[in-house]
Design a protein around this motif. Structure first.
Motif, mmCIF file in Angstrom:
data_model
loop_
_atom_site.group_PDB
_atom_site.id
_atom_site.type_symbol
_atom_site.label_atom_id
_atom_site.label_comp_id
_atom_site.label_asym_id
_atom_site.label_seq_id
_atom_site.Cartn_x
_atom_site.Cartn_y
_atom_site.Cartn_z
ATOM 1 N N ALA A 89 0.830 -1.208 0.000
ATOM 2 C CA ALA A 89 0.000 0.000 0.000
ATOM 3 C C ALA A 89 0.861 1.254 0.000
ATOM 4 C CB ALA A 89 -0.938 -0.005 1.201
ATOM 5 N N GLU A 90 1.971 1.232 0.721
ATOM 6 C CA GLU A 90 2.875 2.391 0.747
ATOM 7 C C GLU A 90 3.519 2.609 -0.611
ATOM 8 O OE1 GLU A 90 5.609 1.781 3.953
ATOM 9 O OE2 GLU A 90 4.205 2.574 5.452
ATOM 10 N N GLN A 93 0.896 4.242 -2.823
ATOM 11 C CA GLN A 93 0.728 5.657 -2.454
ATOM 12 C C GLN A 93 1.896 6.490 -2.930
ATOM 13 O OE1 GLN A 93 0.117 5.748 1.773
ATOM 14 N NE2 GLN A 93 -2.075 5.334 1.626
ATOM 15 N N ALA A 96 1.611 7.190 -6.647
ATOM 16 C CA ALA A 96 0.484 8.046 -7.077
ATOM 17 C C ALA A 96 0.819 9.520 -7.025
ATOM 18 C CB ALA A 96 -0.722 7.789 -6.186
#
Length: 96
Positions: A89-90, A93, A96
């Protein structure tokens, strides 16, 4: 009957250094002692998996309370799964 100890005592070594004395809030209370043992186990499990305990516990409790994690997905909150999911998930992120 004597207690049955597991052959691998690495978990015991993780919590052996935690301070225990009679001034703790659960002194003389079996339920309080069980809660302390549960928390010590969770913290030791996180540390054994190279996960920062406070970040992990904060995240999983928020997920459970908010309903973001379904009952069928509870195993994804275990430290060894959480670590890989959290790292992925990091990365997403950061991209993005």
């Amino acid at each position: 009957m004597p207690p049955i100890w597991p052959h691998d005592r690495s978990g015991l070594r993780q919590i052996a250094h935690l301070p225990i004395n009679l001034t703790m809030p659960f002194a003389g209370n079996d339920t309080g002692a069980e809660h302390w043992a549960l928390m010590a186990t969770l913290i030791a499990s996180a540390k054994l998996n190279d996960v920062e305990p406070l970040a992990w516990l904060t995240d999983i409790l928020e997920r459970i309370i908010s309903g973001r994690t379904k009952a069928t997905e509870i195993d994804r909150l275990l430290p060894w799964h959480w670590k890989t999911d959290h790292a992925a998930a990091e990365i997403v992120q950061a991209a993005a």
